[in-house]
Design an enzyme around this catalytic site. Structure first.
Site, PDB file in Angstrom:
ATOM      1  N   ASP A  25      -9.113   6.393  -1.245  1.00 21.80           N
ATOM      2  CA  ASP A  25      -8.133   7.225  -1.935  1.00 21.80           C
ATOM      3  C   ASP A  25      -8.814   7.837  -3.154  1.00 21.80           C
ATOM      4  O   ASP A  25     -10.030   7.720  -3.340  1.00 21.80           O
ATOM      5  CB  ASP A  25      -6.896   6.410  -2.317  1.00 21.80           C
ATOM      6  CG  ASP A  25      -7.220   5.284  -3.289  1.00 21.80           C
ATOM      7  OD1 ASP A  25      -8.397   5.094  -3.654  1.00 21.80           O
ATOM      8  OD2 ASP A  25      -6.266   4.578  -3.707  1.00 21.80           O
ATOM      9  N   GLU A  77       0.827  -1.211   0.000  1.00 20.65           N
ATOM     10  CA  GLU A  77       0.000   0.000   0.000  1.00 20.65           C
ATOM     11  C   GLU A  77       0.863   1.264   0.000  1.00 20.65           C
ATOM     12  O   GLU A  77       0.511   2.256  -0.640  1.00 20.65           O
ATOM     13  CB  GLU A  77      -0.954  -0.005   1.197  1.00 20.65           C
ATOM     14  CG  GLU A  77      -2.061  -1.036   1.097  1.00 20.65           C
ATOM     15  CD  GLU A  77      -2.959  -0.825  -0.118  1.00 20.65           C
ATOM     16  OE1 GLU A  77      -3.075   0.310  -0.600  1.00 20.65           O
ATOM     17  OE2 GLU A  77      -3.548  -1.810  -0.591  1.00 20.65           O
ATOM     18  N   TYR A 108      -6.268   6.139   4.881  1.00 25.32           N
ATOM     19  CA  TYR A 108      -6.346   5.165   3.793  1.00 25.32           C
ATOM     20  C   TYR A 108      -5.502   3.928   4.097  1.00 25.32           C
ATOM     21  O   TYR A 108      -5.975   2.792   3.985  1.00 25.32           O
ATOM     22  CB  TYR A 108      -5.889   5.775   2.462  1.00 25.32           C
ATOM     23  CG  TYR A 108      -5.722   4.713   1.402  1.00 25.32           C
ATOM     24  CD1 TYR A 108      -6.831   4.192   0.745  1.00 25.32           C
ATOM     25  CD2 TYR A 108      -4.465   4.175   1.117  1.00 25.32           C
ATOM     26  CE1 TYR A 108      -6.698   3.170  -0.182  1.00 25.32           C
ATOM     27  CE2 TYR A 108      -4.324   3.159   0.196  1.00 25.32           C
ATOM     28  CZ  TYR A 108      -5.442   2.668  -0.456  1.00 25.32           C
ATOM     29  OH  TYR A 108      -5.298   1.644  -1.367  1.00 25.32           O
TER      30      TYR A 108
END
Length: 365
Positions: free
Chosen positions: A147, A46, A129
């Site tokens: 996002d 991520e 996020y």
């Protein structure tokens, strides 16, 4: 009724969940970070995927995990080796924050990544996020992972005409996802939203005719999908003129310098360079004066060998590149080295100066 509830009102939540997750389970891409639900792997992926394309990330992710296969390996690694592994991905503060955070996990949580929003959000560089992605994908916690990709998809599905660049709009979408997310399979739900945005509901040409949730999409129903999402124009990029020097000593070694610990491209290595305030007048002299005043090195600056452009998110470097010879050199310092081209391979450089390395090899070939 809050703002998100007005958009969810009369929306077929269960049908949307089922269609979206079914499509994802049948069509998800085979990506290395989906090999398992290890929270460390999810976390690394991520962070890498922020502002970087999937195809670009795959080889970096594989190499990074081969070098630092566990959270403990990354926590104990030398920062320069970590930066070298990240070299080329850009946005180096991401990996610095990641290493700081995994050290926090190692020291404060016994090496186990927290599984609650309150605890994981305390870690360096872990925003809403990233926290939502790790919690939902790795731990099955129904937390939103919102996002720009997800906001684009949901702005069309729910017909939301609010500027996605504003913080209050992000909060609106987070509230909406909390009401939409599957409590039984939040991992698949969040990844499905991301996958839909990557493969189907793309920025400029959404493939609405093959979209698995087309019947739930309000923008498609009204023919307004290309109007969304709403986002104000980007900030104007600042242009900075610079001059850089490929400087060799009598042994044929090259001078490189380590950038400061704080600020843009912190702790990366570079060739000597200096901002230029008036093009075509004093680049050579600026370089000569700078390296003598800064490091006590006398040099003859020769011809310009190339021009390099490099664009960051907020500025653009226009670099005139010169070559030069050193007649008097200072001693090595911690942030100053004379190295061979081969030795440079072990130092982390920003992309713009990787280009200079390539040119240095061509010049001496």
């Amino acid at each position: 009724m809050n703002r998100s509830e007005t958009y969810i009102e009369d929306f077929p939540v269960q049908g949307f969940q089922q269609d979206l997750i079914n499509w994802y389970q049948e069509n998800q891409r085979d990506l290395p970070w989906r090999l398992n639900q290890d929270p460390y792997r999810v976390w690394v992926s991520e962070i890498m995927l922020q502002q970087t394309r999937v195809d670009t990330v795959i080889p970096y992710f594989n190499r990074f995990l081969s070098l630092f296969p566990t959270l403990t390996d990354l926590a104990e690694a030398d920062e320069e080796k970590v930066l070298k592994a990240w070299e080329g991905l850009g946005y180096y503060s991401r990996v610095r924050n990641l290493q700081t955070a995994v050290r926090e996990v190692a020291e404060q949580y016994g090496g186990t990544i927290p599984d609650t929003a309150d605890e994981i959000s305390k870690l360096k560089g872990v925003g809403p996020y990233t926290a939502g992605a790790i919690l939902s994908i790795a731990y099955g916690v129904p937390e939103p992972a919102v996002d720009g990709n997800v906001m684009r998809v949901l702005s069309r599905i729910l017909l939301i005409y609010e500027d996605i660049g504003k913080a209050k709009t992000r909060m609106l979408f987070e509230d909406a996802v909390r009401k939409l997310i599957s409590k039984e399979d939040p991992s698949s739900f969040n990844q499905a939203l991301m996958e839909l945005g990557a493969l189907i509901c793309t920025p400029k040409s959404p493939a609405c005719l093959i979209c698995p949730v087309q019947e739930h999409c309000r923008a498609f129903d009204q023919g307004r999908q290309k109007e969304l999402p709403v986002k104000e124009k980007k900030i104007k990029i600042k242009h900075v003129d610079m001059a850089a020097l490929i400087l060799r000593n009598q042994e044929g070694n090259y001078l490189i310098h380590k950038r400061p610990k704080e600020g843009l491209l912190a702790n990366l290595w570079e060739f000597p360079n200096v901002p230029v305030h008036k093009r075509g007048v004093s680049e050579k002299e600026d370089l000569k004066v700078f390296i003598e005043a800064e490091w006590g090195i006398s040099a003859a600056v020769g011809d310009q060998v190339s021009n390099i452009e490099h664009v960051f998110s907020h500025l653009k470097w226009n670099i005139q590149l010169f070559e030069g010879q050193c007649s008097h050199e200072a001693m090595d310092a911690a942030d100053l080295k004379w190295v061979t081209l081969e030795e440079m391979e072990s130092y982390p450089f920003p992309v713009s100066h990787q280009k200079i390395i390539k040119l240095a090899k061509e010049v001496t070939a």
